[in-house]
Scaffold this motif. Structure first.
Motif, PDB file in Angstrom:
ATOM      1  N   ILE A  12      24.102  37.993  42.994  1.00 29.72           N
ATOM      2  CA  ILE A  12      24.073  39.429  43.085  1.00 29.72           C
ATOM      3  C   ILE A  12      25.140  39.913  44.092  1.00 29.72           C
ATOM      4  N   HIS A  13      25.595  39.232  45.152  1.00 33.78           N
ATOM      5  CA  HIS A  13      26.596  39.913  46.102  1.00 33.78           C
ATOM      6  C   HIS A  13      27.798  39.616  45.705  1.00 33.78           C
ATOM      7  N   TYR A  14      28.240  37.989  44.971  1.00 30.63           N
ATOM      8  CA  TYR A  14      29.336  37.946  44.626  1.00 30.63           C
ATOM      9  C   TYR A  14      29.952  38.364  43.280  1.00 30.63           C
ATOM     10  N   TYR A  15      29.012  38.099  42.382  1.00 28.22           N
ATOM     11  CA  TYR A  15      29.335  38.141  40.985  1.00 28.22           C
ATOM     12  C   TYR A  15      29.132  39.599  40.412  1.00 28.22           C
ATOM     13  N   MET A  16      27.896  40.269  40.828  1.00 23.67           N
ATOM     14  CA  MET A  16      27.616  41.669  40.499  1.00 23.67           C
ATOM     15  C   MET A  16      28.461  42.554  41.485  1.00 23.67           C
ATOM     16  N   GLY A  17      28.694  42.158  42.662  1.00 26.73           N
ATOM     17  CA  GLY A  17      29.559  42.810  43.483  1.00 26.73           C
ATOM     18  C   GLY A  17      30.920  42.984  43.034  1.00 26.73           C
ATOM     19  N   SER A  18      31.324  41.638  42.502  1.00 26.06           N
ATOM     20  CA  SER A  18      32.951  41.567  41.987  1.00 26.06           C
ATOM     21  C   SER A  18      32.927  42.780  40.747  1.00 26.06           C
ATOM     22  N   GLY A  19      31.868  42.434  39.874  1.00 28.80           N
ATOM     23  CA  GLY A  19      32.117  43.309  38.805  1.00 28.80           C
ATOM     24  C   GLY A  19      32.227  44.866  39.099  1.00 28.80           C
ATOM     25  N   ASN A  20      31.670  45.483  39.997  1.00 29.66           N
ATOM     26  CA  ASN A  20      31.648  46.638  40.561  1.00 29.66           C
ATOM     27  C   ASN A  20      32.929  46.873  41.113  1.00 29.66           C
ATOM     28  N   ARG A  21      33.471  46.065  41.978  1.00 32.64           N
ATOM     29  CA  ARG A  21      34.726  46.069  42.767  1.00 32.64           C
ATOM     30  C   ARG A  21      35.885  46.285  41.709  1.00 32.64           C
ATOM     31  N   ILE A  22      35.922  45.446  40.786  1.00 27.09           N
ATOM     32  CA  ILE A  22      36.985  45.550  39.665  1.00 27.09           C
ATOM     33  C   ILE A  22      36.860  46.795  38.843  1.00 27.09           C
ATOM     34  N   LEU A  23      35.510  47.170  38.580  1.00 30.68           N
ATOM     35  CA  LEU A  23      35.525  48.278  37.818  1.00 30.68           C
ATOM     36  C   LEU A  23      36.112  49.535  38.760  1.00 30.68           C
ATOM     37  N   THR A  24      35.386  49.732  39.906  1.00 31.16           N
ATOM     38  CA  THR A  24      35.877  50.826  40.693  1.00 31.16           C
ATOM     39  C   THR A  24      37.433  50.801  40.887  1.00 31.16           C
ATOM     40  N   ASN A  25      38.056  49.681  41.153  1.00 31.51           N
ATOM     41  CA  ASN A  25      39.299  49.689  41.337  1.00 31.51           C
ATOM     42  C   ASN A  25      40.086  49.952  40.300  1.00 31.51           C
ATOM     43  N   TYR A  26      39.832  49.434  39.124  1.00 33.60           N
ATOM     44  CA  TYR A  26      40.347  50.008  37.757  1.00 33.60           C
ATOM     45  C   TYR A  26      40.175  51.489  37.574  1.00 33.60           C
ATOM     46  N   LEU A  27      39.103  51.989  37.812  1.00 32.82           N
ATOM     47  CA  LEU A  27      39.074  53.382  37.535  1.00 32.82           C
ATOM     48  C   LEU A  27      39.975  54.236  38.607  1.00 32.82           C
ATOM     49  N   ALA A  28      39.943  53.768  39.663  1.00 35.59           N
ATOM     50  CA  ALA A  28      40.799  54.499  40.870  1.00 35.59           C
ATOM     51  C   ALA A  28      42.292  54.431  40.410  1.00 35.59           C
ATOM     52  N   LEU A  29      42.685  53.250  39.964  1.00 32.69           N
ATOM     53  CA  LEU A  29      44.081  53.055  39.520  1.00 32.69           C
ATOM     54  C   LEU A  29      44.281  53.814  38.264  1.00 32.69           C
ATOM     55  N   LYS A  30      43.479  53.894  37.264  1.00 30.19           N
ATOM     56  CA  LYS A  30      43.710  54.571  36.028  1.00 30.19           C
ATOM     57  C   LYS A  30      43.813  56.176  36.366  1.00 30.19           C
ATOM     58  N   GLU A  31      42.763  56.406  37.221  1.00 28.43           N
ATOM     59  CA  GLU A  31      42.883  57.801  37.517  1.00 28.43           C
ATOM     60  C   GLU A  31      44.248  58.518  38.530  1.00 28.43           C
ATOM     61  N   SER A  32      44.839  57.541  39.030  1.00 20.19           N
ATOM     62  CA  SER A  32      45.788  57.801  39.742  1.00 20.19           C
ATOM     63  C   SER A  32      47.300  58.217  39.177  1.00 20.19           C
ATOM     64  N   GLY A  33      47.043  57.865  38.002  1.00 18.28           N
ATOM     65  CA  GLY A  33      48.478  58.310  37.108  1.00 18.28           C
ATOM     66  C   GLY A  33      49.348  57.129  37.009  1.00 18.28           C
ATOM     67  N   VAL A  34      49.007  55.947  37.082  1.00 19.53           N
ATOM     68  CA  VAL A  34      49.883  54.710  37.243  1.00 19.53           C
ATOM     69  C   VAL A  34      50.702  54.736  35.777  1.00 19.53           C
ATOM     70  N   SER A  35      51.690  54.110  35.804  1.00 24.24           N
ATOM     71  CA  SER A  35      52.650  54.016  34.514  1.00 24.24           C
ATOM     72  C   SER A  35      51.975  53.264  33.472  1.00 24.24           C
ATOM     73  N   PRO A  36      51.979  53.540  32.282  1.00 27.29           N
ATOM     74  CA  PRO A  36      51.220  52.801  31.026  1.00 27.29           C
ATOM     75  C   PRO A  36      51.465  51.233  30.970  1.00 27.29           C
ATOM     76  N   ASP A  37      52.496  50.919  31.396  1.00 27.39           N
ATOM     77  CA  ASP A  37      52.877  49.403  31.354  1.00 27.39           C
ATOM     78  C   ASP A  37      51.852  48.792  32.417  1.00 27.39           C
ATOM     79  N   LYS A  38      51.975  49.342  33.481  1.00 24.22           N
ATOM     80  CA  LYS A  38      51.161  48.830  34.575  1.00 24.22           C
ATOM     81  C   LYS A  38      49.672  48.804  34.235  1.00 24.22           C
ATOM     82  N   LEU A  39      49.150  49.954  33.897  1.00 27.66           N
ATOM     83  CA  LEU A  39      47.802  50.181  33.359  1.00 27.66           C
ATOM     84  C   LEU A  39      47.328  49.143  32.417  1.00 27.66           C
ATOM     85  N   ALA A  40      48.296  48.723  31.330  1.00 25.95           N
ATOM     86  CA  ALA A  40      47.976  48.076  30.113  1.00 25.95           C
ATOM     87  C   ALA A  40      47.654  46.587  30.688  1.00 25.95           C
TER      88      ALA A  40
END
Length: 207
Positions: A128-156
């Protein structure tokens, strides 16, 4: 019990016990030293009778060994599940969205099992703490990066890693769910280099 429910229960108990004291002391003219203890006992009785029993599924927390700790683990799992559902609604990339929805579905199966078998929560804590937590951290960080206007190459590049990690997590989630049906719980203590790299990358860091 939440604070508002606790306040309502305490207020109801106070009103009833106060009413009993007034009836006994002022109307029936009982001795203060008799009326007051009876009123206090009535307050305690009403409070205990109206106080809801905290449960994990259908099992009272007080009936479980280390019930408070198990309840905290369960709450963390439920919170992680809700975060996956919330994050899913913000994902535009179809492949990642599909993986997150699958993760949520399998995670829901796992939490339903744990609600009915709370004794399995202790051995599921790392999952619960590591694997479910990792899924949420990855998802949260990805959405934050995507919404920050990162370059298309970096986002891909990040999206490729996120999909890879979500596929890995889905396999872990599925094996964890299946292990309950086999009356065993997986040993998931080994850290995942892939997940750690994806968490860092989706924050915008270097591989």
């Amino acid at each position: 019990m939440d604070d508002r429910r606790a306040t309502r229960v305490s207020l109801l108990s106070g009103i009833l016990s106060g009413g009993l004291f007034l009836l006994l002391f002022l109307i029936l003219k009982w001795s203060f030293f008799v009326a007051a203890p009876l009123a206090i006992l009535s307050w305690a009785g009403v409070y205990l009778l109206t106080k809801p029993v905290r449960k994990i599924g259908n099992t009272a927390i007080d009936d479980l060994d280390q019930g408070e700790r198990l309840a905290e683990i369960y709450r963390d799992g439920q919170a992680a599940l809700e975060n996956l559902a919330t994050g899913y609604q913000r994902i535009a990339q179809a492949q990642i969205a599909g993986k997150v929805w699958e993760l949520h579905s399998v995670g829901k199966d796992i939490m339903n099992y744990l609600a009915n078998h709370p004794q399995a929560l202790s051995k599921s804590e790392h999952f619960i703490h590591y694997y479910m937590g990792s899924g949420n951290r990855i998802l949260t960080n990805y959405l934050a990066l995507k919404e920050s206007g990162v370059s298309p190459d970096k986002l891909a590049r990040v999206e490729d890693k996120v999909q890879e990690s979500m596929t890995y997590l889905l396999d872990i989630f599925s094996r964890q769910r299946d292990s309950y049906q086999e009356n065993t719980i997986m040993d998931l203590e080994a850290e995942s280099e892939l997940l750690e790299k994806t968490v860092k990358l989706s924050k915008g860091g270097k591989e």
